[in-house]
Design a protein around this motif. Structure first.
Motif, PDB file in Angstrom:
ATOM      1  N   LYS A 171       0.920  -1.200  -0.057  1.00  0.00           N
ATOM      2  CA  LYS A 171      -0.042   0.041   0.130  1.00  0.00           C
ATOM      3  C   LYS A 171       0.944   1.240  -0.059  1.00  0.00           C
ATOM      4  CE  LYS A 171      -3.562  -2.575   1.104  1.00  0.00           C
ATOM      5  NZ  LYS A 171      -3.932  -2.992   2.576  1.00  0.00           N
ATOM      6  N   ALA A 172       0.300   2.230  -0.549  1.00  0.00           N
ATOM      7  CA  ALA A 172       0.834   3.595  -0.001  1.00  0.00           C
ATOM      8  C   ALA A 172       2.288   3.805  -1.022  1.00  0.00           C
ATOM      9  CB  ALA A 172       0.986   4.170   1.294  1.00  0.00           C
ATOM     10  N   LYS A 173       2.244   3.081  -2.032  1.00  0.00           N
ATOM     11  CA  LYS A 173       3.319   3.078  -3.047  1.00  0.00           C
ATOM     12  C   LYS A 173       4.051   4.542  -3.310  1.00  0.00           C
ATOM     13  CE  LYS A 173       2.174  -1.518  -4.932  1.00  0.00           C
ATOM     14  NZ  LYS A 173       1.746  -2.641  -5.961  1.00  0.00           N
ATOM     15  N   GLU A 174       2.987   5.310  -3.552  1.00  0.00           N
ATOM     16  CA  GLU A 174       3.376   6.716  -3.894  1.00  0.00           C
ATOM     17  C   GLU A 174       4.272   7.358  -2.893  1.00  0.00           C
ATOM     18  OE1 GLU A 174      -0.933   6.979  -2.508  1.00  0.00           O
ATOM     19  OE2 GLU A 174       0.291   5.658  -3.826  1.00  0.00           O
ATOM     20  N   TRP A 175       3.766   6.923  -1.739  1.00  0.00           N
ATOM     21  CA  TRP A 175       4.816   7.705  -0.541  1.00  0.00           C
ATOM     22  C   TRP A 175       6.186   7.146  -0.925  1.00  0.00           C
ATOM     23  CZ3 TRP A 175       8.398   5.973   3.232  1.00  0.00           C
ATOM     24  CH2 TRP A 175       8.556   7.035   4.220  1.00  0.00           C
ATOM     25  N   TYR A 176       6.509   6.196  -1.365  1.00  0.00           N
ATOM     26  CA  TYR A 176       8.030   5.665  -1.299  1.00  0.00           C
ATOM     27  C   TYR A 176       8.676   6.518  -2.653  1.00  0.00           C
ATOM     28  CZ  TYR A 176       7.014   1.890   1.961  1.00  0.00           C
ATOM     29  OH  TYR A 176       6.862   1.162   3.039  1.00  0.00           O
ATOM     30  N   ASP A 177       8.055   6.965  -3.355  1.00  0.00           N
ATOM     31  CA  ASP A 177       8.625   7.796  -4.550  1.00  0.00           C
ATOM     32  C   ASP A 177       9.362   8.852  -4.105  1.00  0.00           C
ATOM     33  OD1 ASP A 177       7.294   5.795  -6.239  1.00  0.00           O
ATOM     34  OD2 ASP A 177       5.739   7.050  -6.633  1.00  0.00           O
ATOM     35  N   GLY A 178      10.260   9.390  -4.899  1.00  0.00           N
ATOM     36  CA  GLY A 178      10.934  10.582  -4.397  1.00  0.00           C
ATOM     37  C   GLY A 178      12.134  10.154  -3.335  1.00  0.00           C
ATOM     38  N   GLY A 179      12.104  10.988  -2.617  1.00  0.00           N
ATOM     39  CA  GLY A 179      13.212  11.062  -1.295  1.00  0.00           C
ATOM     40  C   GLY A 179      12.999  10.029  -0.415  1.00  0.00           C
ATOM     41  N   ASN A 180      11.947   9.755  -0.270  1.00  0.00           N
ATOM     42  CA  ASN A 180      11.706   8.907   1.282  1.00  0.00           C
ATOM     43  C   ASN A 180      12.266   7.425   1.147  1.00  0.00           C
ATOM     44  OD1 ASN A 180       9.765  10.771   2.138  1.00  0.00           O
ATOM     45  ND2 ASN A 180       7.987  10.046   1.432  1.00  0.00           N
ATOM     46  N   PHE A 181      12.156   6.833  -0.148  1.00  0.00           N
ATOM     47  CA  PHE A 181      12.915   5.695  -0.467  1.00  0.00           C
ATOM     48  C   PHE A 181      14.153   5.341  -0.054  1.00  0.00           C
ATOM     49  CE2 PHE A 181      11.545   1.454  -2.665  1.00  0.00           C
ATOM     50  CZ  PHE A 181      12.803   0.973  -2.029  1.00  0.00           C
ATOM     51  N   ALA A 182      14.959   6.402  -0.387  1.00  0.00           N
ATOM     52  CA  ALA A 182      16.452   6.431   0.052  1.00  0.00           C
ATOM     53  C   ALA A 182      16.673   6.943   1.443  1.00  0.00           C
ATOM     54  CB  ALA A 182      17.109   7.426  -0.918  1.00  0.00           C
ATOM     55  N   ALA A 183      15.896   7.590   1.999  1.00  0.00           N
ATOM     56  CA  ALA A 183      16.067   8.213   3.429  1.00  0.00           C
ATOM     57  C   ALA A 183      15.804   7.068   4.263  1.00  0.00           C
ATOM     58  CB  ALA A 183      14.979   9.403   3.490  1.00  0.00           C
ATOM     59  N   LEU A 184      14.815   6.197   3.846  1.00  0.00           N
ATOM     60  CA  LEU A 184      14.660   5.137   4.803  1.00  0.00           C
ATOM     61  C   LEU A 184      15.614   4.076   4.952  1.00  0.00           C
ATOM     62  CD1 LEU A 184      10.862   3.814   4.391  1.00  0.00           C
ATOM     63  CD2 LEU A 184      11.992   4.352   6.360  1.00  0.00           C
ATOM     64  N   ILE A 185      16.089   3.854   3.871  1.00  0.00           N
ATOM     65  CA  ILE A 185      17.464   2.794   3.588  1.00  0.00           C
ATOM     66  C   ILE A 185      18.422   3.625   4.304  1.00  0.00           C
ATOM     67  CG2 ILE A 185      19.158   1.828   2.279  1.00  0.00           C
ATOM     68  CD1 ILE A 185      16.508   1.206   0.366  1.00  0.00           C
ATOM     69  N   SER A 186      18.643   4.701   3.941  1.00  0.00           N
ATOM     70  CA  SER A 186      20.256   5.367   4.765  1.00  0.00           C
ATOM     71  C   SER A 186      19.755   5.454   6.265  1.00  0.00           C
ATOM     72  CB  SER A 186      20.131   6.847   4.319  1.00  0.00           C
ATOM     73  OG  SER A 186      21.186   7.646   5.089  1.00  0.00           O
ATOM     74  N   ALA A 187      18.591   5.623   6.717  1.00  0.00           N
ATOM     75  CA  ALA A 187      17.938   5.433   8.285  1.00  0.00           C
ATOM     76  C   ALA A 187      18.546   4.140   8.782  1.00  0.00           C
ATOM     77  CB  ALA A 187      16.860   6.070   8.177  1.00  0.00           C
TER      78      ALA A 187
END
Length: 1032
Positions: free
Chosen positions: A332-348
Motif C-alpha cells: 500500500k501507499a506506494k506513491e509515498w515511497y517515490d522521491g526521497g523517502n525511499f532512499a532516506a529510509l534505507i539510509s536511516a
C-alpha cells in the motif's frame, strides 16, 4: 495472627541464613491457616508498617494465592480460605495505594485472583476496575491499568469482549489524552490494553462479523487520529531529559499497536498510512543522533525510567521498523515511497544497524553470542535484525529500486568512512561494517535482481564486483578492526558466485590463514569459518579442491574446543566441506580423525537434535566418499562404539540409544552400491535387536525401524543370512518387531512401519513367503482399530503393492480371511476407500492408483458386491458450518453408500483431474467479491490478475504447483521423503496421466465391470469429465 506473620516476614529479610530458613519454614506452616491470607492483605495496606515488610507481604500473598486459593492453580496445596471476599477487597484497595511498588504488586496478585474467580465468584471486578480508571486519581488509574494489561489478554470470552470494550475504550482514551494528570508509563498502558482489545476483536470477528465491523468503524478512526497527533509531537522532547525517557513508552506502544491494526484490520489503517510512514521516517531521522550518542559511542549512560521497567531507544526503533516493513510487504501507499523517502529510509536503516558498544564488547569475548546474532532464526531480536527484515521487505517489493539505492548508499559510506579514518576517528569502521552487513544480508535477492536486470538488457543496479575488487581486499588485513575485517570475509563469501576463480581462491586462502592464526580474535576467526562455509556451499569444486583437505584438517580440532552456536557453525561448515567433490580427496588418516572428533561431539551432545542432524550428514558424507578404503575406515571407527551404546546406555537416557541408531543409519545411507560391507550387520544386529526388543521409547523404535528399512534396501541378503547364536534369523527378528508394533496401540510410528513392510516385500519377497499370510492377516486385523491416517496408510499400501504384482493370489487370500465376522477383503476395501485421497508420498499415491485400476479391471464378484462410503450427506445442522472435532463428535458426518466400483472410479477420476487438462472441465470461471478487512481492494491490476501476487511471484507459484496441478505429479518438487528405490521404481517413472486415460478408454470400449452402468451412478460433473477423457 498479623503479628506472627509480621515477625516471620521480618525474619525472612534477616542477614543470617539460618534465621531466614526457619522463618520461611514457619511461613509455610502458617499458610495452612484460613486467616493467613487476610492477615497478609491487611499488612500490605498498613501505612504505619515498614515498606520493605509491606512489599514482602505482597510477594508472599501472591504465593499464598497460587498455593491455597483454588484447585484452578497448578501449584494448589489445599485449604482454600473461606474469607476470599475480604482478601479480594483488601488487594483491590491496594491498587490505589500511594506507593507505586505496592500498587504494582497488588495488581499482579489481583490478576492471579481474576484468572481464577472472574466472572463467577468475582462478578463486580470489571465494573470496579473501570470505576478506578474513571476516578481521575493517578494512583488508582496506575494500579487498575496494570490489572487490565493482563486481564484483556487472558480472561475475556468471545461474548464478553464487545460489551467490555464499549465501556472500557472511552475511559482509556480519556487517560491517554490526560498528559498532565497521568504519567507516560500509565498512558502507555492504555495503548497496550487497546492493542489487546484489537487482538481480541480480531479473534471474534468470524463469530460476530457485523458487531466487530461496527466497533472497528467507530473506534479505530478515533484512536488513529489520536495516534497521529501523538506521533507528530517532536520525539526529541522525550529524550532531552536526563532524568528519564518515559515519554518513549507511549510511542513504543503506539507503533506496536499500528502493526497490530495493520495485521488485523488493514482497511481501517489505509487512509492514515502516509501520515504514519512520514512519522516513522521522522522518528528514525530525529532520534539517530541520540542513538549514536548513547549506544554507538556510549559517552553517556541511558537514563533510568521512573518505574522498574527500563525504557531503551531500541525498544522504539524495532516496532517502527516492524511497522514500516509490514506496510511495505502489504504494497500500500506506494506513491509515498517515490522521491526521497525511499532512499532516506534505507539510509536511516543503515545508520541504526551499526554495531553498538555493547555488541562490540559482548561479541569480542562471547563466540556463541557473535554466531547467534548472524543466524536467520536468531531468538534475540534487535535493531539490527529488525533492520535486515525491513530491507528484505523492500527488496521483495521493489528489487531494482532497492538495489540501486544500496549502490549509491554504500558508495557514499565508503567515501565517508575513508574520510573519517584519515581524520583519525576511532569509530570510522562502524558505518562500513553495517553497510556491508546490510547488503550481505540480502545477497540472494541482490544477485537475483542483478541477473534479472542484465537478462532484460538493463544496466546492473549495483556493482558488487567493484566492491569485491576495490573495497573488500583492503579490509581483510585490518586486524586492528576485527569486526570489519571479519565482515569483509563474510561479505565476499556471500557473493562468491560473482568472484572469478582466481580471486575466489585468494579469498579462501586468506580465510584459511586466519583460521590457522593462533593470534586471531574470536570475531574474525568465526567470520572466516562462516566465509569458508559459504564458499564451499555454493562454490565451484575446481576452486575449492586445493583447499578442502587443509580446511577439514584445520576444522577438526575446533570440534573439541567449541560449544553451542559456535559448534553448530563448525559442524555445518565441516559438513559442506566434506561434500566438495564428493569427498574424493579424503585420506584414511583424515577420515579417521574426523570420525573420532564427530563421535566426541556426539558423546557430549547426544541429546541435541540440531547437532545430531548435522552429525548424521557428516558421517553419511564421509561414508559415501568413493575413495577406496574410506568407507571401511569410517565404519571400523564408528560402528563399534555406536553399537555398544545401544545396550550400554541407561534406560532413563533413551536419547543415547536413539541418537546412536540415527548415526548408524547415516553410515548405511553412505554405504556403496555393493552393500554395507562384510560383518557390518553381524556386529550391529545383536545389540540392535536387543535394544529394540526391550525399548518402550517411541524414538528408539521409530529410528530402529528406519535403520532396518535402509539396511534391507541397501543389503537385504546380509540381513536374511544373519543368525544369532541360537540359530534365529534376522528376518525372524524383523517380523517379530513388526508384530510387536501391530499389537501396540501407539500409532506414532506412522509411515515408517509401512516403509519397512514395503521394502521387505520388494527385497525379500521369497524369504517372506512362508509367513506372508500371517503377516497380512495381522495387518488387516489392525485396520479395524487403527485411528491415525499415517498408520492406516502403512497398513494399506503394502496390499496395494501386492495387488499390483499378485492380484488374484492376494484377493483370494483376503476373501478367505474371517476377522470378527467380516472378510479381509471387506475390511481392506473399506479402509482403502476412506483414506485413498489422503495418502502421503508420490510412490504410495501412485501404487494405490495402479492397484485400484487392477481391482476395477478384475471384475471379481466379491468386489462388485461390496458397498462403501460415498459422499457426505449435507444436513441443515452442518450446512455451511466449519466442523470442528467437538462438533463432529456431537453431530457425526453421515455418508451415502455406493458400490465399490463406483467409488473406485470416483477416486481414479480425481487422480485424472489433479493430473492434467480434464481439471478445467470443472472450472466455472466464477469470481466472488467478498467484503473483508484484508485490504485487497488496493491490489494493483497486475496483482488482481494474479490473485494478489506480482506476475513473477505468481509465475513461480504456478511453476511449483504446475500447469493445472501437474506438479503434484512431480516428485522432485513435492516429495523428498520417497527414497531412491521408490523414485526409480517403474511406477514412479511411468506417465500416469496417459495410463489413466488409456484405462478409462479401454473400460469404456470393453464395458469392463459394467462400466457404462457404473458411470451412470456418478454426478453430472463427473460424467462430463469422463466423457471428455474417453473422447480426447
Amino acid at each position: 495472627m498479623a503479628s506472627q506473620i509480621a515477625e516471620c516476614l521480618a525474619a525472612t529479610l534477616s542477614a543470617d541464613g539460618n534465621t531466614r530458613i526457619s522463618a520461611e519454614l514457619r511461613l509455610a506452616e502458617l499458610f495452612a491457616s484460613p486467616d493467613t491470607g487476610l492477615a497478609l492483605s491487611q499488612l500490605i495496606l498498613a501505612q504505619d508498617v515498614n515498606m520493605s515488610l509491606r512489599q514482602s507481604a505482597s510477594i508472599v500473598l501472591r504465593k499464598y494465592v497460587k498455593e491455597r486459593w483454588s484447585p484452578y492453580f497448578a501449584s494448589f496445596k489445599g485449604s482454600a480460605p473461606p474469607i476470599k471476599t475480604q482478601i479480594r477487597q483488601a488487594v483491590f484497595h491496594g491498587l490505589s495505594d500511594n506507593n507505586r511498588k505496592i500498587r504494582s504488586l497488588c495488581a499482579h496478585t489481583l490478576s492471579s485472583i481474576a484468572n481464577c474467580d472472574w466472572p463467577d465468584e468475582y462478578p463486580e471486578l470489571l465494573t470496579s476496575l473501570i470505576g478506578l480508571l474513571s476516578s481521575n486519581s493517578p494512583d488508582s488509574v496506575h494500579g487498575a491499568m496494570q490489572v487490565f494489561t493482563e486481564f484483556i489478554k487472558s480472561d475475556l470470552t468471545e461474548d464478553q469482549i464487545l460489551p467490555v470494550l464499549r465501556e472500557l475504550l472511552p475511559v482509556l482514551m480519556s487517560i491517554l489524552g490526560s498528559t498532565e494528570s497521568h504519567s507516560a508509563p500509565t498512558r502507555a498502558r492504555t495503548v497496550s490494553v487497546f492493542r489487546q482489545c484489537i487482538t481480541a476483536l480480531f479473534m471474534v470477528k468470524d463469530q460476530h462479523p457485523q458487531a466487530v465491523k461496527e466497533a472497528t468503524a467507530t473506534v479505530l478512526p478515533v484512536w488513529l487520529e489520536a495516534f497521529k497527533v501523538l506521533l507528530n509531537i517532536d520525539p526529541q522532547q522525550d529524550v532531552r531529559s536526563t532524568d528519564n525517557w518515559d515519554g518513549l513508552a507511549v510511542r513504543i506502544q503506539v507503533f506496536k499497536t499500528l502493526d497490530t491494526i495493520h495485521t488485523s484490520f488493514p482497511r481501517a489503517l489505509t487512509p492514515y498510512l502516509k501520515d504514519f510512514l512520514t512519522a516513522s521516517l521522522n522518528h528514525l531521522q530525529t532520534l539517530y543522533p541520540t542513538f549514536a550518542q548513547f549506544y554507538l559511542s556510549s559517552s553517556e549512560s541511558v537514563p533510568r525510567s521512573s518505574e522498574d521497567e527500563s525504557i531503551e531507544l531500541p525498544q522504539l526503533i524495532c516496532p517502527i521498523l516492524d511497522f514500516v516493513a509490514a506496510v511495505t510487504r502489504g504494497g500500500k501507499a506506494k506513491e509515498w515511497y517515490d522521491g526521497g523517502n525511499f532512499a532516506a529510509l534505507i539510509s536511516a536503516v543503515f545508520n541504526f544497524i551499526q554495531m553498538t558498544d555493547e555488541d562490540e564488547e559482548t561479541w569480542a569475548t562471547n563466540a556463541n553470542a557473535f554466531v547467534a546474532q548472524e543466524e536467520d532464526d536468531t531468538q534475540s531480536y534487535s535493531v539490527r535484525v529488525a533492520g535486515f527484515d525491513f530491507l528484505g521487505s523492500l527488496i521483495d517489493r521493489t528489487p531494482a529500486q532497492t538495489t540501486s539505492i544500496f549502490q549509491s548508499t554504500i558508495l557514499h559510506i565508503v567515501h565517508l568512512s575513508q574520510q573519517a579514518r584519515e581524520e583519525g576517528k576511532v569509530d570510522w569502521w562502524r558505518p562500513l561494517e553495517a553497510a556491508l552487513s546490510a547488503i550481505g544480508s540480502q545477497a540472494d535477492a541482490v544477485q537475483d535482481c542483478v541477473e534479472d536486470e542484465t537478462d532484460s538488457g538493463r544496466p546492473k543496479p549495483i556493482d558488487i564486483e567493484s566492491l569485491l575488487s576495490n573495497v573488500i581486499p583492503s579490509i581483510l588485513g585490518l586486524s586492528e578492526q576485527p569486526f570489519l575485517q571479519g565482515r569483509g570475509f563474510v561479505f565476499a563469501s556471500q557473493y562468491a558466485k560473482l568472484l572469478p576463480l582466481q580471486l575466489a581462491g585468494q579469498y579462501l586462502d586468506a580465510a584459511v590463514q586466519v583460521i590457522e592464526n593462533n593470534d586471531a580474535g574470536i570475531p574474525v576467526k568465526i567470520s572466516a569459518v562462516k566465509a569458508i562455509h559459504n564458499f564451499c556451499q555454493g562454490g565451484d569444486d575446481s576452486a575449492l579442491i586445493n583447499f578442502v583437505p587443509r580446511i577439514a584438517k584445520d576444522l577438526g580440532p575446533f570440534l573439541f574446543a567449541t560449544s553451542d552456536d559456535t559448534l553448530s557453525l563448525v559442524l555445518e561448515t565441516l559438513s559442506v566441506v566434506i561434500e566438495v567433490d564428493q569427498g574424493k580427496w579424503l585420506t584414511e588418516d583424515l577420515a579417521n580423525s574426523l570420525v573420532l572428533a564427530v563421535l566426541d561431539v556426539w558423546n557430549k551432545n547426544n541429546k541435541d537434535p540440531i547437532f545430531l542432524s548435522i552429525m548424521t550428514d557428516i558421517l553419511a558424507s564421509l561414508a559415501a566418499s568413493p575413495t577406496p578404503g574410506i568407507y571401511e575406515t569410517v565404519v571400523k571407527q564408528a560402528l563399534p562404539p555406536l553399537s555398544n551404546a545401544l545396550t550400554s546406555a541407561k534406560p532413563e537416557e533413551s536419547w543415547v540409544a536413539s541418537s546412536a541408531i540415527e548415526l548408524v543409519t547415516s553410515l548405511v545411507k553412505g554405504s556403496p552400491e555393493r552393500g554395507i560391507g562384510e560383518g557390518f550387520f553381524a556386529l550391529l544386529a545383536p545389540n540392535l535387536f536387543k535394544c529394540l526388543g526391550e525399548a518402550e521409547d517411541r524414538d528408539i523404535i521409530q529410528n530402529g525401524i528406519s535403520c532396518l528399512t535402509i539396511i534391507i534396501r541397501k543389503d537385504c541378503p546380509q540381513l536374511v543370512a544373519w543368525t544369532d547364536s541360537d540359530g534365529r534369523g534376522g528376518l525372524d527378528y524383523v517380523l517379530t518387531l513388526v508384530a510387536k508394533l501391530l499389537d501396540s496401540q501407539d500409532e506414532s510410528g506412522g509411515l515408517v512401519i509401512g516403509d519397512l513392510i514395503i521394502h521387505l516385500l520388494r527385497r525379500a519377497g521369497e524369504a517372506v513367503l512362508p509367513v506372508l499370510p500371517q503377516l497380512l492377516q495381522a495387518m488387516v486385523s489392525r485396520m479395524t482399530s487403527a485411528k491415525t491416517a499415517t498408520f492406516l496408510q502403512s497398513l494399506v499400501i503394502p496390499f496395494t503393492f501386492l495387488i499390483n504384482n499378485q492380484r488374484d493370489t492376494v484377493l483370494s487370500l483376503l476373501e478367505s480371511m474371517d476377522i470378527q465376522g467380516r472378510s479381509g477383503l471387506d475390511i481392506l476395501i473399506q479402509t482403502w476407500c476412506e483414506n485413498a485421497e489422503t495418502f502421503q508420498g508420490f510412490w504410495p499415491s501412485r501404487i494405490s492408483t495402479m492397484a485400484l485400476t487392477q481391482l476395477f479391471a478384475s471384475e471379481r464378484p466379491s468386489l462388485q458386491s461390496l458397498v462403501v462410503k460415498g459422499e457426505i450427506i449435507v444436513k441443515p445442522e452442518n450446512k455451511n458450518v466449519i466442523m470442528t472435532r467437538s462438533r463432529t463428535k456431537s453431530t457425526p458426518h453421515e455418508f451415502t453408500l455406493i458400490p465399490f466400483p463406483v467409488k473406485a472410479l470416483k477416486i481414479l477420476l480425481h487422480d485424472v483431474q489433479s493430473g492434467g487438462e480434464s481439471a478445467t472441465i470443472t472450472a466455472q470461471n466464477d469470481t466472488y467479491d467478498i467484503d473483508s478487512d484484508d485490504g485487497d481492494e488496493e491490489w494493483t491490476e497486475e496483482e488482481k490478475l494474479n490473485q494478489g501476487f506480482k506476475e513473477d511471484e505468481f509465475a513461480f507459484l504456478s511453476e511449483m504447483i504446475g500447469p493445472k496441478g501437474m506438479a503434484f505429479d512431480n516428485d522432485d518438487v513435492l516429495d523428498d521423503s520417497d527414497d531412491e528405490d521408490l523414485k526409480s521404481d517403474p511406477v514412479s517413472q511411468m506417465d500416469m496421466q496417459s495410463h489413466l486415460v488409456s484405462f478409462f478408454r479401454e473400460c469404456a470400449a470393453r464395458n469392463t465391470s459394467n462400466f457404462s452402468a457404473v458411470v451412470d451412478q456418478m454426478t453430472a460433473e463427473e460424467i462430463l469429465v469422463i466423457r471428455r477423457v474417453v473422447n480426447i
